[in-house]
Scaffold this motif. Structure first.
Motif, short mmCIF file in Angstrom:
data_model
loop_
_atom_site.label_atom_id
_atom_site.label_comp_id
_atom_site.label_asym_id
_atom_site.label_seq_id
_atom_site.Cartn_x
_atom_site.Cartn_y
_atom_site.Cartn_z
N HIS A 197 45.60 -43.00 -28.83
CA HIS A 197 45.06 -43.96 -29.79
C HIS A 197 45.40 -43.50 -31.20
O HIS A 197 45.80 -42.35 -31.42
CB HIS A 197 43.54 -44.10 -29.64
CG HIS A 197 42.80 -42.85 -30.00
ND1 HIS A 197 42.76 -41.74 -29.18
CD2 HIS A 197 42.06 -42.53 -31.10
CE1 HIS A 197 42.03 -40.78 -29.75
NE2 HIS A 197 41.60 -41.24 -30.92
N VAL A 198 45.22 -44.39 -32.13
CA VAL A 198 45.34 -44.07 -33.55
C VAL A 198 43.97 -44.29 -34.19
O VAL A 198 43.37 -45.36 -34.01
CB VAL A 198 46.38 -44.97 -34.25
CG1 VAL A 198 46.39 -44.71 -35.75
CG2 VAL A 198 47.76 -44.75 -33.65
N TYR A 199 43.47 -43.29 -34.89
CA TYR A 199 42.21 -43.43 -35.61
C TYR A 199 42.44 -43.03 -37.06
O TYR A 199 43.03 -41.99 -37.34
CB TYR A 199 41.11 -42.56 -35.01
CG TYR A 199 39.84 -42.57 -35.83
CD1 TYR A 199 39.13 -43.74 -36.03
CD2 TYR A 199 39.36 -41.40 -36.43
CE1 TYR A 199 37.97 -43.77 -36.80
CE2 TYR A 199 38.20 -41.41 -37.19
CZ TYR A 199 37.50 -42.60 -37.37
OH TYR A 199 36.36 -42.63 -38.13
N GLU A 200 41.95 -43.89 -37.98
CA GLU A 200 42.12 -43.62 -39.40
C GLU A 200 40.80 -43.83 -40.14
O GLU A 200 40.01 -44.71 -39.78
CB GLU A 200 43.19 -44.55 -40.00
CG GLU A 200 44.57 -44.35 -39.40
CD GLU A 200 45.59 -45.29 -40.00
OE1 GLU A 200 46.37 -44.85 -40.86
OE2 GLU A 200 45.60 -46.48 -39.61
N GLU A 201 40.59 -43.02 -41.17
CA GLU A 201 39.47 -43.20 -42.08
C GLU A 201 40.01 -43.46 -43.48
O GLU A 201 40.99 -42.85 -43.90
CB GLU A 201 38.56 -41.98 -42.09
CG GLU A 201 37.80 -41.77 -40.79
CD GLU A 201 36.81 -40.60 -40.87
OE1 GLU A 201 36.58 -40.08 -41.98
OE2 GLU A 201 36.28 -40.22 -39.80
N PHE A 202 39.35 -44.38 -44.17
CA PHE A 202 39.72 -44.73 -45.53
C PHE A 202 38.45 -44.74 -46.40
O PHE A 202 37.35 -44.89 -45.87
CB PHE A 202 40.37 -46.11 -45.58
CG PHE A 202 41.59 -46.27 -44.71
CD1 PHE A 202 42.82 -45.78 -45.13
CD2 PHE A 202 41.50 -46.91 -43.48
CE1 PHE A 202 43.95 -45.94 -44.33
CE2 PHE A 202 42.62 -47.07 -42.67
CZ PHE A 202 43.85 -46.59 -43.11
#
Length: 262
Positions: free
Chosen positions: A231-236
């Motif tokens: 999976h791809v997980y990102e925080e902004f």
């Protein structure tokens, strides 16, 4: 699938509003659609965008301005035309959770009936690649329904997601957990749906670092990692706001474009 009643209105610039008699919900339900004008393609990939609590079919269109994001990417990044389907969640209480209740199947409404309604608006989405996304409760719906239906959805992308319904909805809705009367036989926690899937759609999700749901998203990320689930997980930077979702819908659309060629 055919609908007993199908009322539609085109308001111009590719926007359509539809009301259908839903067999899954046993009542009428609403969907907004966007088809990029002058989309000269044989197949039109379909993106289903799910709203959060308190919202309806107009939320992604008028608060998220999803069609404007798509148009900008088409113009500036040579993005392929795609069709947006923005359904209501079925309008139960403050939010249905997109799951099966005793009196209505809010999951089947999204997975089975919304694509059929899309085909009534533009038949080019028949047999085309299908994606699902959403925010908050809609992020949960996108994650869970996408994972449980990997043959129907090529990719999932979610924003600021609840990861387990109904417990994590407690702070958002008026209805008690008992009132949901959920009759699902499949898991309700997103991580359990991911472990159950025989094969996975391409999967990404993101969350704002100041979002009230950030810890739930971090936990899901860690649990997916521990289970070896890609999976791809990102925080902004950002919170649980439409400014955040409008900005990062572009990340979802770019992810879906990349999945078209995988």
């Amino acid at each position: 699938m055919s609908f007993r009643t199908f009322e539609s209105a085109s308001i111009g610039n590719g926007i359509h509003h539809v009301t259908v008699k839903s067999a899954a919900l046993h009542r009428r339900a609403d969907i907004s659609f966007y088809v990029p004008p002058d989309a000269a393609v044989e197949k039109l990939p379909l993106i289903i965008l799910l709203h959060g609590v308190y919202g309806s079919h107009w939320a992604w269109l008028y608060k998220g301005r999803a069609h404007e994001v798509l148009d900008r990417l088409i113009k500036e990044e040579n993005f392929p035309p795609m069709m947006l389907a923005m359904p209501s969640d079925g309008l139960w209480g403050d939010g249905s959770g997109y799951v099966r209740h005793r009196d209505a199947d809010y999951a089947s409404w999204i997975v089975d009936e919304v694509p059929d309604a899309a085909a009534e608006i533009d038949a080019r989405c028949l047999g085309a690649t299908r994606f699902i996304s959403g925010l908050s409760m809609g992020g949960y719906g996108a994650l869970r329904l996408g994972l449980l239906n990997p043959k129907k959805f090529t990719a999932i992308s979610a924003h600021s997601s609840i990861t387990y319904v109904p417990p994590q909805m407690r702070d958002f809705v008026e209805e008690s957990l008992v009132e949901f009367e959920i009759t699902e036989t499949d898991p309700l926690a997103v991580i359990e749906c991911a472990k159950l899937a025989p094969r996975l759609p391409h999967l990404r999700f993101d969350c704002g670092s100041e979002d009230i749901l950030i810890e739930h998203n971090r936990t899901l990320h860690n649990d997916l990692q521990a289970a070896g689930i890609p999976h791809v997980y990102e925080e902004f930077p950002g919170g649980h706001t439409w400014d955040y979702w409008h900005e990062h819908l572009a990340d979802t659309l770019r992810f879906f474009r990349a999945c078209l060629t995988l």
